[in-house]
Design a protein around this motif. Structure first.
Motif, PDB file in Angstrom:
ATOM      1  N   LYS A  44       0.832  -1.199   0.000  1.00 18.71           N
ATOM      2  CA  LYS A  44       0.000   0.000   0.000  1.00 18.71           C
ATOM      3  C   LYS A  44       0.870   1.254   0.000  1.00 18.71           C
ATOM      4  O   LYS A  44       1.131   1.846   1.042  1.00 18.71           O
ATOM      5  CB  LYS A  44      -0.924   0.007   1.220  1.00 18.71           C
ATOM      6  N   PRO A  45       1.314   1.682  -1.196  1.00 15.55           N
ATOM      7  CA  PRO A  45       2.106   2.920  -1.269  1.00 15.55           C
ATOM      8  C   PRO A  45       1.298   4.096  -0.725  1.00 15.55           C
ATOM      9  O   PRO A  45       0.128   4.267  -1.076  1.00 15.55           O
ATOM     10  CB  PRO A  45       2.353   3.075  -2.772  1.00 15.55           C
ATOM     11  N   GLY A  46       1.918   4.878   0.138  1.00 20.66           N
ATOM     12  CA  GLY A  46       1.194   5.974   0.763  1.00 20.66           C
ATOM     13  C   GLY A  46       0.338   5.534   1.928  1.00 20.66           C
ATOM     14  O   GLY A  46      -0.317   6.358   2.567  1.00 20.66           O
ATOM     15  N   MET A  47       0.292   4.228   2.193  1.00 21.15           N
ATOM     16  CA  MET A  47      -0.432   3.626   3.319  1.00 21.15           C
ATOM     17  C   MET A  47      -1.930   3.898   3.253  1.00 21.15           C
ATOM     18  O   MET A  47      -2.593   4.034   4.275  1.00 21.15           O
ATOM     19  CB  MET A  47       0.134   4.106   4.664  1.00 21.15           C
ATOM     20  N   VAL A  48      -2.501   3.993   2.059  1.00 23.71           N
ATOM     21  CA  VAL A  48      -3.939   4.189   1.913  1.00 23.71           C
ATOM     22  C   VAL A  48      -4.454   3.282   0.804  1.00 23.71           C
ATOM     23  O   VAL A  48      -3.692   2.777  -0.026  1.00 23.71           O
ATOM     24  CB  VAL A  48      -4.283   5.655   1.567  1.00 23.71           C
ATOM     25  N   GLY A  49      -5.763   3.102   0.808  1.00 24.37           N
ATOM     26  CA  GLY A  49      -6.421   2.384  -0.267  1.00 24.37           C
ATOM     27  C   GLY A  49      -6.347   0.880  -0.131  1.00 24.37           C
ATOM     28  O   GLY A  49      -5.928   0.335   0.887  1.00 24.37           O
ATOM     29  N   ASP A  50      -6.810   0.209  -1.190  1.00 22.01           N
ATOM     30  CA  ASP A  50      -6.905  -1.242  -1.203  1.00 22.01           C
ATOM     31  C   ASP A  50      -5.562  -1.906  -1.437  1.00 22.01           C
ATOM     32  O   ASP A  50      -5.386  -3.075  -1.130  1.00 22.01           O
ATOM     33  CB  ASP A  50      -7.899  -1.646  -2.289  1.00 22.01           C
ATOM     34  N   GLY A  51      -4.643  -1.160  -2.000  1.00 23.48           N
ATOM     35  CA  GLY A  51      -3.309  -1.699  -2.205  1.00 23.48           C
ATOM     36  C   GLY A  51      -3.148  -2.422  -3.536  1.00 23.48           C
ATOM     37  O   GLY A  51      -4.108  -2.657  -4.269  1.00 23.48           O
ATOM     38  N   ILE A  52      -1.911  -2.787  -3.822  1.00 25.89           N
ATOM     39  CA  ILE A  52      -1.574  -3.544  -5.040  1.00 25.89           C
ATOM     40  C   ILE A  52      -1.570  -5.013  -4.649  1.00 25.89           C
ATOM     41  O   ILE A  52      -0.690  -5.480  -3.926  1.00 25.89           O
ATOM     42  CB  ILE A  52      -0.203  -3.117  -5.579  1.00 25.89           C
ATOM     43  N   ARG A  53      -2.550  -5.750  -5.139  1.00 27.75           N
ATOM     44  CA  ARG A  53      -2.807  -7.101  -4.615  1.00 27.75           C
ATOM     45  C   ARG A  53      -2.358  -8.184  -5.579  1.00 27.75           C
ATOM     46  O   ARG A  53      -2.358  -7.995  -6.799  1.00 27.75           O
ATOM     47  CB  ARG A  53      -4.300  -7.260  -4.349  1.00 27.75           C
ATOM     48  N   SER A  54      -2.051  -9.346  -4.986  1.00 29.28           N
ATOM     49  CA  SER A  54      -1.793 -10.542  -5.783  1.00 29.28           C
ATOM     50  C   SER A  54      -2.088 -11.756  -4.928  1.00 29.28           C
ATOM     51  O   SER A  54      -2.142 -11.680  -3.701  1.00 29.28           O
ATOM     52  CB  SER A  54      -0.340 -10.564  -6.279  1.00 29.28           C
ATOM     53  N   THR A  55      -2.303 -12.869  -5.590  1.00 30.94           N
ATOM     54  CA  THR A  55      -2.641 -14.116  -4.890  1.00 30.94           C
ATOM     55  C   THR A  55      -1.372 -14.836  -4.448  1.00 30.94           C
ATOM     56  O   THR A  55      -0.393 -14.914  -5.202  1.00 30.94           O
ATOM     57  CB  THR A  55      -3.453 -15.031  -5.815  1.00 30.94           C
ATOM     58  N   PHE A  56      -1.402 -15.342  -3.235  1.00 33.05           N
ATOM     59  CA  PHE A  56      -0.301 -16.171  -2.726  1.00 33.05           C
ATOM     60  C   PHE A  56      -0.901 -17.519  -2.341  1.00 33.05           C
ATOM     61  O   PHE A  56      -1.737 -17.606  -1.437  1.00 33.05           O
ATOM     62  CB  PHE A  56       0.351 -15.507  -1.512  1.00 33.05           C
ATOM     63  N   THR A  57      -0.490 -18.555  -3.043  1.00 31.05           N
ATOM     64  CA  THR A  57      -1.078 -19.885  -2.864  1.00 31.05           C
ATOM     65  C   THR A  57      -0.240 -20.720  -1.893  1.00 31.05           C
ATOM     66  O   THR A  57       0.974 -20.824  -2.046  1.00 31.05           O
ATOM     67  CB  THR A  57      -1.166 -20.609  -4.220  1.00 31.05           C
ATOM     68  N   VAL A  58      -0.919 -21.291  -0.916  1.00 33.92           N
ATOM     69  CA  VAL A  58      -0.256 -22.116   0.094  1.00 33.92           C
ATOM     70  C   VAL A  58      -0.715 -23.559  -0.073  1.00 33.92           C
ATOM     71  O   VAL A  58      -1.919 -23.834  -0.176  1.00 33.92           O
ATOM     72  CB  VAL A  58      -0.583 -21.610   1.511  1.00 33.92           C
ATOM     73  N   SER A  59       0.217 -24.482  -0.100  1.00 35.14           N
ATOM     74  CA  SER A  59      -0.096 -25.904  -0.241  1.00 35.14           C
ATOM     75  C   SER A  59       0.529 -26.680   0.914  1.00 35.14           C
ATOM     76  O   SER A  59       1.298 -26.130   1.706  1.00 35.14           O
ATOM     77  CB  SER A  59       0.429 -26.435  -1.588  1.00 35.14           C
TER      78      SER A  59
END
Length: 392
Positions: free
Chosen positions: A121-136
């Motif tokens: 979250k650049p600037g510490m606001v908003g929904d942020g830059i998201r991506s999926t992290f898969t755990v197995s």
């Protein structure tokens, strides 16, 4: 303090939700960076995160169940944050207040296989830059390697329950005052109610469906079209605009949200992970550094010092719950932590006024810098706690 985190669909792999407590982190202040890194040691399996103002690049998008370490480097120009989310934006781990050029470490327990989400979250606001992290891998049980860790979890849960009970009682009195139109009484109670919330805010952040933003979102972090409810909406009504036609409804909504938090914490399946408790101790200090020092948290009432003290108290309680583990693994660290907490308490004491604190707009810039330095010094030692607990 809560930043904007609007509800959003995920469509992830279904799985039983994990431990509902904010995950841990190891935060490194600039002065302590080298020392802390040396003490905790490099994690050869750590996932590196390249955070910029426009990107959030992970060296891997998958991993095995259990403890995962993320090394986040802010290569952008804005202060940033890094989060790991479970379903419903349940925070599994977070690092706040990562300044440009800094690298900080997050250790998070991901006990269940499935899809999680990461976000910068650049600037510490908003929904942020998201991506999926898969755990197995096989589902893991919460950290329970020793009797001391089990006792730590049980002790911290008792502390949380005691704060929740007080939060409900004082919260209802605050709500009743607003609904009765008694502005002066509500103003007097506002910082006191928040004390109980601020001591355990990482717990609220760990529940899904934006419970924490509903309770504690600041006006500055509102997204376009987003409803504004909670403490800070009522703070503005009390100190700036006067009570509004919907102030009573907002008060009722706040109480409903506080009761939702209490129900979640009291649920039979609510458990506490010592690793996450240690992370919460650091997270509360990050809260102080991010918004209490600047006076952005209670911008209408200037009651920031109440929140400041509450965050510190909550951090101290979290550290105390894992103290037997610290004393066993690194007794010198325990002594250093005691000294730093005492030093900060002495500094805060000069701002006490009666049973409370002076208005934060009376705190000079020089005094704010002194408080900031004390928080940095405390953060430098508390940042090492999660690594100690993780290795126990």
């Amino acid at each position: 303090m809560t930043r904007n985190a609007p509800a959003r669909p995920h469509g992830r792999t279904p799985r039983r939700l994990a431990v509902p407590v904010a995950a841990g982190l190891v935060a490194l202040s600039p002065l302590a960076l080298a020392a802390c890194t040396a003490k905790s040691g490099a994690d050869a399996d750590a996932i590196t995160v390249n955070a910029t103002d426009t990107a959030c690049e992970l060296s891997a998008d998958s991993g095995q169940t259990g403890q995962r370490t993320f090394e986040i480097t802010n290569n952008g120009s804005k202060t940033t944050e890094f989060y790991v989310y479970d379903d419903g934006d349940r925070v599994m781990g977070e690092v706040e207040n990562i300044g440009p050029g800094l690298t900080r470490t997050l250790i998070v327990n991901l006990p269940q296989p499935g899809d999680y989400e990461t976000a910068c979250k650049p600037g510490m606001v908003g929904d942020g830059i998201r991506s999926t992290f898969t755990v197995s891998g096989e589902a893991q049980q919460p950290t329970d390697k020793s009797a001391k860790l089990v006792a730590a979890a049980e002790g911290y849960k008792r502390y949380v329950l005691s704060q929740i009970d007080a939060l409900q009682q004082t919260g209802q009195q605050f709500v009743d005052a607003i609904k009765a139109g008694d502005v002066e009484s509500a103003k007097a109670q506002y910082p006191l109610v928040r004390t109980y919330y601020e001591r355990i805010e990482p717990i609220a952040e760990s529940f899904p469906d934006n419970l924490d933003p509903r309770i504690d979102l600041r006006e500055a972090d509102l997204a376009d079209g987003q409803d504004w409810t909670g403490f800070h909406r009522l703070e503005k009504d009390l100190w700036v605009t006067g009570l509004q036609p919907d102030s009573a409804a907002m008060a009722d909504q706040l109480m409903a949200d506080l009761n939702e938090l209490a129900d979640g914490v009291s649920a039979p399946d609510f458990t506490v992970d010592p690793l996450q408790v240690a992370g919460g101790a650091q997270g509360l200090l990050d809260e102080v550094a991010a918004t209490k020092i600047t006076g952005e948290e209670d911008i209408f009432s200037h009651t920031d010092l109440y929140d400041f003290q509450a965050n510190v108290d909550g951090s101290q309680a979290a550290v105390a719950s894992v103290r037997p583990v610290i004393d066993e693994q690194n007794p010198e660290l325990g002594t250093q932590i005691d000294q730093r907490f005492a030093d900060l308490d002495d500094t805060l004491a000069q701002f006490r006024q009666g049973d409370g604190f002076v208005s934060y707009d009376q705190v000079t810039e020089e005094q704010r810098r002194d408080l900031s330095h004390k928080i940095d010094a405390l953060s430098a030692v508390v940042s090492q706690v999660q690594g100690v607990v993780a290795g126990a």
